[in-house]
Design a protein around this motif. Structure first.
Motif, PDB file in Angstrom:
ATOM      1  N   ASP A  24       0.182   6.131  -4.747  1.00  0.00           N
ATOM      2  CA  ASP A  24       0.853   5.394  -5.817  1.00  0.00           C
ATOM      3  C   ASP A  24      -0.108   5.057  -6.950  1.00  0.00           C
ATOM      4  OD1 ASP A  24       3.129   5.406  -4.280  1.00  0.00           O
ATOM      5  OD2 ASP A  24       3.232   3.225  -4.006  1.00  0.00           O
ATOM      6  N   GLN A  25       0.396   5.093  -8.161  1.00  0.00           N
ATOM      7  CA  GLN A  25      -0.353   4.612  -9.320  1.00  0.00           C
ATOM      8  C   GLN A  25      -0.140   3.107  -9.427  1.00  0.00           C
ATOM      9  OE1 GLN A  25      -2.078   6.464 -11.778  1.00  0.00           O
ATOM     10  NE2 GLN A  25      -1.793   8.374 -10.665  1.00  0.00           N
ATOM     11  N   VAL A  26      -1.195   2.366  -9.642  1.00  0.00           N
ATOM     12  CA  VAL A  26      -1.055   0.920  -9.821  1.00  0.00           C
ATOM     13  C   VAL A  26      -1.752   0.492 -11.106  1.00  0.00           C
ATOM     14  CG1 VAL A  26      -0.812   0.387  -7.370  1.00  0.00           C
ATOM     15  CG2 VAL A  26      -3.102   0.455  -8.393  1.00  0.00           C
ATOM     16  N   GLN A  27      -1.284  -0.625 -11.647  1.00  0.00           N
ATOM     17  CA  GLN A  27      -1.880  -1.217 -12.834  1.00  0.00           C
ATOM     18  C   GLN A  27      -2.631  -2.480 -12.434  1.00  0.00           C
ATOM     19  OE1 GLN A  27      -1.725   0.425 -15.760  1.00  0.00           O
ATOM     20  NE2 GLN A  27      -0.590   1.984 -14.604  1.00  0.00           N
ATOM     21  N   ASP A  28      -3.529  -2.903 -13.309  1.00  0.00           N
ATOM     22  CA  ASP A  28      -4.259  -4.142 -13.085  1.00  0.00           C
ATOM     23  C   ASP A  28      -3.265  -5.278 -12.859  1.00  0.00           C
ATOM     24  OD1 ASP A  28      -6.310  -5.992 -12.928  1.00  0.00           O
ATOM     25  OD2 ASP A  28      -6.469  -6.226 -15.090  1.00  0.00           O
ATOM     26  N   GLY A  29      -3.412  -5.998 -11.757  1.00  0.00           N
ATOM     27  CA  GLY A  29      -2.548  -7.133 -11.494  1.00  0.00           C
ATOM     28  C   GLY A  29      -1.326  -6.824 -10.656  1.00  0.00           C
ATOM     29  N   ASP A  30      -1.089  -5.546 -10.367  1.00  0.00           N
ATOM     30  CA  ASP A  30       0.027  -5.200  -9.492  1.00  0.00           C
ATOM     31  C   ASP A  30      -0.197  -5.767  -8.093  1.00  0.00           C
ATOM     32  OD1 ASP A  30       1.226  -3.778 -11.520  1.00  0.00           O
ATOM     33  OD2 ASP A  30       1.054  -1.818 -10.550  1.00  0.00           O
ATOM     34  N   THR A  31       0.883  -6.187  -7.453  1.00  0.00           N
ATOM     35  CA  THR A  31       0.787  -6.653  -6.069  1.00  0.00           C
ATOM     36  C   THR A  31       0.778  -5.452  -5.138  1.00  0.00           C
ATOM     37  OG1 THR A  31       1.990  -8.657  -6.650  1.00  0.00           O
ATOM     38  CG2 THR A  31       1.839  -8.126  -4.312  1.00  0.00           C
ATOM     39  N   LEU A  32      -0.237  -5.392  -4.279  1.00  0.00           N
ATOM     40  CA  LEU A  32      -0.367  -4.286  -3.325  1.00  0.00           C
ATOM     41  C   LEU A  32       0.293  -4.637  -2.002  1.00  0.00           C
ATOM     42  CD1 LEU A  32      -4.150  -3.547  -3.955  1.00  0.00           C
ATOM     43  CD2 LEU A  32      -2.189  -2.435  -5.036  1.00  0.00           C
ATOM     44  N   VAL A  33      -0.088  -5.773  -1.472  1.00  0.00           N
ATOM     45  CA  VAL A  33       0.500  -6.259  -0.232  1.00  0.00           C
ATOM     46  C   VAL A  33       0.657  -7.769  -0.356  1.00  0.00           C
ATOM     47  CG1 VAL A  33      -0.586  -4.440   1.171  1.00  0.00           C
ATOM     48  CG2 VAL A  33      -1.662  -6.670   1.013  1.00  0.00           C
ATOM     49  N   ILE A  34       1.521  -8.316   0.482  1.00  0.00           N
ATOM     50  CA  ILE A  34       1.669  -9.767   0.546  1.00  0.00           C
ATOM     51  C   ILE A  34       1.265 -10.193   1.951  1.00  0.00           C
ATOM     52  CG2 ILE A  34       3.221 -11.735   0.350  1.00  0.00           C
ATOM     53  CD1 ILE A  34       4.948 -10.014  -1.538  1.00  0.00           C
ATOM     54  N   GLU A  47      -7.168  -5.001  -8.796  1.00  0.00           N
ATOM     55  CA  GLU A  47      -8.090  -5.508  -9.825  1.00  0.00           C
ATOM     56  C   GLU A  47      -8.508  -4.367 -10.729  1.00  0.00           C
ATOM     57  OE1 GLU A  47     -11.237  -7.562  -7.862  1.00  0.00           O
ATOM     58  OE2 GLU A  47      -9.895  -8.999  -6.914  1.00  0.00           O
ATOM     59  N   GLY A  48      -7.518  -3.718 -11.293  1.00  0.00           N
ATOM     60  CA  GLY A  48      -7.778  -2.582 -12.159  1.00  0.00           C
ATOM     61  C   GLY A  48      -6.744  -1.504 -11.899  1.00  0.00           C
ATOM     62  N   ALA A  49      -6.551  -0.648 -12.887  1.00  0.00           N
ATOM     63  CA  ALA A  49      -5.577   0.431 -12.747  1.00  0.00           C
ATOM     64  C   ALA A  49      -6.194   1.588 -11.982  1.00  0.00           C
ATOM     65  CB  ALA A  49      -5.125   0.892 -14.128  1.00  0.00           C
ATOM     66  N   GLY A  50      -5.349   2.348 -11.341  1.00  0.00           N
ATOM     67  CA  GLY A  50      -5.830   3.524 -10.625  1.00  0.00           C
ATOM     68  C   GLY A  50      -4.783   4.029  -9.656  1.00  0.00           C
TER      69      GLY A  50
END
Length: 73
Positions: A24-34, A47-50
């Motif tokens: 998955d592509q994620v952006q800075d601040g996206d929630t990965l897991v809870i 903590e960063g896009a990637g």
């Protein structure tokens, strides 16, 4: 060079929800897991896009402080 971010658990907690998958592509601040600890929900943020290179936890798992949750490249 390519920066690789390791996302680690900051406390002992249960993995309540996993919101991303490897690739998955994620952006800075996206929630990965809870995570859930003592009835509190703790979002773990990118903590960063990637791209999520590795996702090392599953829902229902218990993580210890310092455990690797994900690798974002």
């Amino acid at each position: 060079g390519v920066s690789v971010a390791e996302v680690r658990a900051e406390m002992v907690a249960n993995v309540w929800k996993v919101l991303v998958s490897a690739g998955d592509q994620v952006q800075d601040g996206d929630t990965l897991v809870i995570l859930e600890s003592m009835k509190m929900e703790i979002p773990v943020l990118a903590e960063g896009a990637g791209t999520v290179d590795q996702l090392l936890v599953a829902e229902g798992q218990v993580v210890q402080e310092g455990d690797l949750i994900a690798v974002i490249a």
